[in-house]
Design an enzyme around this catalytic site. Structure first.
Site, short mmCIF file in Angstrom:
data_model
loop_
_atom_site.label_atom_id
_atom_site.label_comp_id
_atom_site.label_asym_id
_atom_site.label_seq_id
_atom_site.Cartn_x
_atom_site.Cartn_y
_atom_site.Cartn_z
N TYR A 92 44.22 60.28 73.02
CA TYR A 92 45.53 60.26 72.38
C TYR A 92 46.15 59.05 72.14
O TYR A 92 46.23 58.22 72.87
CB TYR A 92 46.31 61.26 73.52
N ASP A 126 43.56 50.78 72.63
CA ASP A 126 44.57 51.34 73.05
C ASP A 126 44.74 51.20 74.42
O ASP A 126 44.40 52.12 75.16
CB ASP A 126 44.65 53.02 72.43
N LYS A 152 54.44 51.27 78.35
CA LYS A 152 54.61 51.61 79.66
C LYS A 152 55.04 50.48 80.48
O LYS A 152 55.89 50.35 80.73
CB LYS A 152 53.51 52.34 80.09
#
Length: 425
Positions: free
Chosen positions: A142, A237, A265
């Site tokens: 994702y 990623d 994050k």
């Protein structure tokens, strides 16, 4: 009716599905979500004053635990000078210095506001740099809700039974090649079938949005070799794994160097943030230097930069990775032992402060084997833990996180609770 029930009832009238991010809705595990009014250390406090040991850690950012005093003080100090400037601020340069020092593959970095923005921009940059259109991604990975990447996606898209989102033109999907993870032969075949057409390959180097999947030995290195041989941009990623598995992310642990890296994050210290960076010759194609346009009003926001700088400096000062890995192993071993006693087939992939649990007998190496896990049994396990005071990700296809605040009593108590939850299944 609890306070959380009342809040959710009201939210259902005002917010689609009652939540602002789909996995929070508990659709995968059943029941209604609780609402949080405070968080500290390893603990969430619900709207009904329940205290829960938290293994979600805001889906990754809270590596130092919730509401860390250093991060809170940094935000308060930045707030004295304003919330947003619409112009460059010194903290942006300090953040760029930290990122490029911690992650050697990143020569230059551009800040943005979310992991989705980072991956979207990295894909556009890879296409603009190579002059090619096709992108390879991997089933179950994702990369945010980017149109061309929401194809066999993980995270909430998978949790809710819609791996392919509505609203994405077929023409976009045609430019995305989806491959199984951990299958070098499939990679080799894809490059052979599309000579000179593949702009880049994007992947989570340690996929964590279909549960946690570990790369097979040599797989990432073979991927690097193929991208180099075919002139494709390799994009890691590391929105989840960046600064969590090592100061240099998964690429440091694997000793594989990507061309571009996306981050998020932890570099926001709990505030919204994203970033992408890499080789200087690729990054120089971005506007205002080059023809690839990317912009954002709140990019490099001073509050987010202050929080992120505090989080990164804490990592540098404390070097918590060996301790976090030991915590992860403690949880893994407790889960495996409890399952052995119960006679349940369980897999608990773990790396550093990340782990997940699959109720399946075979090893989990890709999207297909992740889907073989027993979702219903996971849902029962989730609620057995929640009833006893441990909050795990509310989906069989998400990854759990640990923080330094879990050291000591929190992780010991959590292991007791999860052991009891497995025994009760």
């Amino acid at each position: 009716m609890t306070n959380s029930d009342k809040l959710f009832e009201n939210a259902l009238r005002l917010i689609p599905g009652g939540v602002n991010s789909p996995v929070r809705a508990f659709r995968s595990v059943g029941g209604a979500p609780f609402f949080v009014k405070a968080a500290r250390g390893a603990t969430l406090v619900t709207a009904d004053d329940r205290e829960l040991i938290d293994f979600v850690c805001t889906w990754g950012p809270a590596i130092h635990g919730h509401n860390h005093p250093r991060i809170r003080a940094a935000i308060a100090a930045a707030l004295e000078h304003g919330t947003s400037f619409g112009a460059p601020c010194p903290a942006e340069v300090e953040m760029a210095e930290l990122i490029t020092r911690f992650v050697p593959s990143i020569a230059q970095v551009r800040m943005c506001n979310s992991g989705t923005e980072a991956t979207m921009s990295a894909i556009r940059l890879a296409r603009g740099f190579t002059g090619r259109d096709k992108i390879i991604k991997f089933a179950g990975c994702y990369h945010g809700h980017v149109d061309s990447l929401l194809i066999k996606a993980g995270s909430g898209a998978l949790t809710h039974g819609h791996p392919d989102s509505a609203g994405i033109p077929a023409a976009f999907a045609r430019e995305t090649i989806v491959l199984p993870f951990n299958d070098p032969a499939a990679l080799e075949a894809a490059f052979a079938a599309h000579p000179g057409a593949i702009a880049g390959v994007i992947l989570e180097p340690c996929p964590a949005n279909v549960g946690l999947i570990l790369p097979a030995p040599g797989y990432l290195r073979r991927l690097r070799e193929l991208c180099t041989a075919h002139g494709a941009v390799l994009i890691f990623d590391e929105v989840m794994t960046g600064f969590r598995l090592a100061r240099g992310g998964m690429q440091e642990r694997a000793q594989v160097t990507p061309d571009l890296t996306t981050l998020g994050k932890i570099i926001g210290g709990g505030l919204p943030v994203g970033a992408f960076g890499g080789r200087a010759d690729i990054m120089s194609r971005l506007a205002p230097l080059g023809p690839v346009y990317q912009a954002g009003t709140l990019s490099g926001n001073p509050l987010a930069m202050a929080a992120g700088i505090a989080a990164l400096r804490l990592l540098e000062e404390t070097d918590p990775y060996a301790r976090l890995d030991a915590l992860g192993q403690t949880v893994r071993d407790a889960l495996l032992e409890a399952a052995r006693r119960k006679g349940l087939p369980v897999q608990v992939p773990q790396i550093g402060s990340m782990f997940s649990i699959f109720f399946t007998g075979g090893p989990v190496t890709d999207y297909a084997t992740a889907l073989a896990g027993d979702r219903e049994l996971f849902a029962r396990f989730f609620h057995a833990c929640l009833d006893r005071g441990v909050y795990l990700p509310p989906s069989a296809y998400e990854t759990a996180f640990l923080s330094t605040a879990h050291e000591g009593a929190a992780v010991a108590r959590a292991c007791e609770i999860m052991t009891a939850a497995i025994a009760a299944l």
